[in-house]
Design a protein around this motif. Sequence first.
Motif, PDB file in Angstrom:
ATOM      1  N   ILE A 132      75.374 -35.771  -9.949  1.00  0.00           N
ATOM      2  CA  ILE A 132      75.632 -36.404  -8.658  1.00  0.00           C
ATOM      3  C   ILE A 132      76.992 -37.093  -8.686  1.00  0.00           C
ATOM      4  O   ILE A 132      77.259 -37.936  -9.542  1.00  0.00           O
ATOM      5  N   GLY A 133      77.833 -36.744  -7.739  1.00  0.00           N
ATOM      6  CA  GLY A 133      79.139 -37.365  -7.622  1.00  0.00           C
ATOM      7  C   GLY A 133      79.059 -38.700  -6.916  1.00  0.00           C
ATOM      8  O   GLY A 133      78.323 -38.854  -5.939  1.00  0.00           O
ATOM      9  N   VAL A 134      79.819 -39.676  -7.402  1.00  0.00           N
ATOM     10  CA  VAL A 134      79.851 -40.997  -6.784  1.00  0.00           C
ATOM     11  C   VAL A 134      81.207 -41.626  -7.078  1.00  0.00           C
ATOM     12  O   VAL A 134      81.767 -41.454  -8.165  1.00  0.00           O
ATOM     13  N   VAL A 135      81.751 -42.329  -6.091  1.00  0.00           N
ATOM     14  CA  VAL A 135      83.016 -43.027  -6.289  1.00  0.00           C
ATOM     15  C   VAL A 135      82.739 -44.312  -7.061  1.00  0.00           C
ATOM     16  O   VAL A 135      81.857 -45.092  -6.694  1.00  0.00           O
ATOM     17  N   ALA A 136      83.471 -44.522  -8.132  1.00  0.00           N
ATOM     18  CA  ALA A 136      83.231 -45.660  -9.020  1.00  0.00           C
ATOM     19  C   ALA A 136      83.298 -46.980  -8.261  1.00  0.00           C
ATOM     20  O   ALA A 136      84.126 -47.169  -7.367  1.00  0.00           O
ATOM     21  N   PRO A 138      81.842 -39.248 -11.911  1.00  0.00           N
ATOM     22  CA  PRO A 138      82.577 -40.350 -11.286  1.00  0.00           C
ATOM     23  C   PRO A 138      83.888 -39.892 -10.655  1.00  0.00           C
ATOM     24  O   PRO A 138      84.550 -38.971 -11.142  1.00  0.00           O
ATOM     25  N   TYR A 139      84.235 -40.558  -9.566  1.00  0.00           N
ATOM     26  CA  TYR A 139      85.514 -40.333  -8.892  1.00  0.00           C
ATOM     27  C   TYR A 139      86.225 -41.674  -8.783  1.00  0.00           C
ATOM     28  O   TYR A 139      85.596 -42.711  -8.564  1.00  0.00           O
ATOM     29  N   GLN A 140      87.536 -41.647  -8.907  1.00  0.00           N
ATOM     30  CA  GLN A 140      88.318 -42.875  -8.943  1.00  0.00           C
ATOM     31  C   GLN A 140      88.292 -43.585  -7.601  1.00  0.00           C
ATOM     32  O   GLN A 140      88.389 -42.960  -6.542  1.00  0.00           O
ATOM     33  N   LEU A 150      85.383 -47.153   2.172  1.00  0.00           N
ATOM     34  CA  LEU A 150      86.172 -46.097   1.552  1.00  0.00           C
ATOM     35  C   LEU A 150      87.510 -45.943   2.246  1.00  0.00           C
ATOM     36  O   LEU A 150      87.807 -44.950   2.908  1.00  0.00           O
ATOM     37  N   CYS A 151      88.297 -46.995   2.080  1.00  0.00           N
ATOM     38  CA  CYS A 151      89.656 -47.021   2.610  1.00  0.00           C
ATOM     39  C   CYS A 151      89.719 -47.264   4.105  1.00  0.00           C
ATOM     40  O   CYS A 151      90.682 -46.880   4.756  1.00  0.00           O
ATOM     41  N   ALA A 152      88.717 -47.899   4.685  1.00  0.00           N
ATOM     42  CA  ALA A 152      88.783 -48.172   6.122  1.00  0.00           C
ATOM     43  C   ALA A 152      89.880 -49.167   6.446  1.00  0.00           C
ATOM     44  O   ALA A 152      90.595 -49.013   7.408  1.00  0.00           O
ATOM     45  N   ALA A 153      90.011 -50.236   5.664  1.00  0.00           N
ATOM     46  CA  ALA A 153      91.091 -51.199   5.885  1.00  0.00           C
ATOM     47  C   ALA A 153      91.110 -52.175   4.739  1.00  0.00           C
ATOM     48  O   ALA A 153      90.091 -52.440   4.133  1.00  0.00           O
ATOM     49  N   ALA A 154      92.260 -52.751   4.423  1.00  0.00           N
ATOM     50  CA  ALA A 154      92.341 -53.756   3.385  1.00  0.00           C
ATOM     51  C   ALA A 154      92.251 -55.137   3.995  1.00  0.00           C
ATOM     52  O   ALA A 154      92.101 -55.288   5.189  1.00  0.00           O
ATOM     53  N   PRO A 170      89.383 -38.998  -3.213  1.00  0.00           N
ATOM     54  CA  PRO A 170      88.233 -38.782  -4.105  1.00  0.00           C
ATOM     55  C   PRO A 170      86.920 -38.522  -3.380  1.00  0.00           C
ATOM     56  O   PRO A 170      86.142 -37.665  -3.809  1.00  0.00           O
ATOM     57  N   ALA A 171      86.634 -39.233  -2.296  1.00  0.00           N
ATOM     58  CA  ALA A 171      85.361 -39.014  -1.604  1.00  0.00           C
ATOM     59  C   ALA A 171      85.320 -37.637  -0.954  1.00  0.00           C
ATOM     60  O   ALA A 171      84.284 -36.959  -0.960  1.00  0.00           O
ATOM     61  N   GLN A 172      86.435 -37.212  -0.385  1.00  0.00           N
ATOM     62  CA  GLN A 172      86.508 -35.856   0.168  1.00  0.00           C
ATOM     63  C   GLN A 172      86.272 -34.826  -0.930  1.00  0.00           C
ATOM     64  O   GLN A 172      85.523 -33.855  -0.747  1.00  0.00           O
ATOM     65  N   ARG A 173      86.900 -35.040  -2.083  1.00  0.00           N
ATOM     66  CA  ARG A 173      86.744 -34.086  -3.186  1.00  0.00           C
ATOM     67  C   ARG A 173      85.306 -34.066  -3.686  1.00  0.00           C
ATOM     68  O   ARG A 173      84.795 -33.003  -4.087  1.00  0.00           O
ATOM     69  N   ALA A 174      84.625 -35.215  -3.627  1.00  0.00           N
ATOM     70  CA  ALA A 174      83.228 -35.248  -4.054  1.00  0.00           C
ATOM     71  C   ALA A 174      82.371 -34.325  -3.190  1.00  0.00           C
ATOM     72  O   ALA A 174      81.489 -33.611  -3.695  1.00  0.00           O
ATOM     73  N   VAL A 175      82.622 -34.315  -1.874  1.00  0.00           N
ATOM     74  CA  VAL A 175      81.880 -33.427  -0.972  1.00  0.00           C
ATOM     75  C   VAL A 175      82.251 -31.974  -1.237  1.00  0.00           C
ATOM     76  O   VAL A 175      81.380 -31.090  -1.284  1.00  0.00           O
TER      77      VAL A 175
END
Length: 446
Positions: free
Chosen positions: A145-149, A167-169, A18-22, A179-184
């Motif tokens: 249940i929220g989940v990031v797509a 779903p979250y983008q 979840l955005c740790a690194a590309a 999005p993951a923060q918003r899901a929580v």
Amino acid sequence: MTRRPAFPSHALLLAVALCAAAVPARAAGGQAEGIPTDVLRVCADANLLPFSNDRGEGFENRIARLIADDLKVKLAFTWWPQTIGFVRNTLRTRQCDLVMGTAVGEELMQNTNPYYRSTYALVYRKDSGITARTLSDPSLQGARIGVVARTPPSTVMLRHGLTNLEPYQLDTDTRAHHPAQRAVEDVAAARTDAAIVWGPIAGYFAARQQVPMAVVPLMDEPGTTPFQYMISMGIRPDEPDWRHWLNDFIVRRQGDIDRILAEYHVPLANADGTIRTEVAEPEGYRMADYRAPTPSGLRGAETVGPAEVERLAKDGAILVDVLPTPPKPEGLTSESHWVPPPHRSLPGAHWLPNVGYGAPSAEQEAYFRTNLERLTAGDRKRPLVVFCQPECWMSWNAAKRAVALGYEAVKWYPAGTEGWKAAGHELVTIEPEPKPDSGPASKVAN
């Protein structure tokens, strides 16, 4: 080596961490760079807690500071949103030299050894009526249940009949969207019933809500996309010296790293996939069951690995083996002559047996104190490396006692003799230092 699920390359990294690194492309003919000698330049996102931000509040900021301090260099960050093009515009252009978080197994970025293993986690309000510890729990049926797509949980949930999804983008600009923060936060506000997000995000933001939240780390399920991933640091290809230094740093400072991760409520998993239960440092000494899992570190001492022990020994550190003398086998009479087996230890080590008990006798304490004074010639700044065997509280107790005696450079080596042997080094036979006290029968096998 853990392989990641087959997502598009830019989405893959976000799905795993979840955005740790590309992911960088392999540098064509790139010349290897050495270990930083002036400034440690870290590639990071300026607005991506709990990992990093431009105020230094993320756990990756904190760990980067540990590295810079260990190198004795300045710390600088190159800021770029961790989305498509992150590595292309930072690491590959040599504006920075280190990405603090990427999943192990990425072929296009050179990984260090992992420094933590985390997992996706289920988050719900404790007053919601949900009691789930796994996704198969009946209390989740029908829950929103929220989940990031396109993250791993989105496919596993369907296997358990969990179809009422919010779903979250996945691909977002972190300067504006999380999005993951918003899901929580949606779970806390009762807009959804639960969410499944990457563990570091779940633990960090659940702890900051106004209502009590449950965070349930998930174990991998056979035959499905994994939930758990090992996270390493990422550097450019063809930098073996830099990678070697970072790997050694991870071993030496794992205790400090783990303490930082614990502050941010990062759920951790063991190598076998079980969820780690952190062993807390006791306020005093361990008083019994000396052969058991130990804390990851010791306040007032530095945790070291085999490579650091080897360097310390060459630089004149005192190696102190505190394994107790083996007890006399049961069934032997007092008249029986028994010769203890030879004790194998690190070359140059000094064996001070029976000094690691939680409540040593006055004689044992005096034996420890006087031998340390003799070995260091009274120099409290002389490095002391204290060890025993893996999962040996005797070494933890003895190192703590050395700190209490005023020694300022105590190094705790938890891997002990077995770790030394596993690293390819030899063990030698040594004898106890003068006048050892036999002490009570040991529970630690030789």
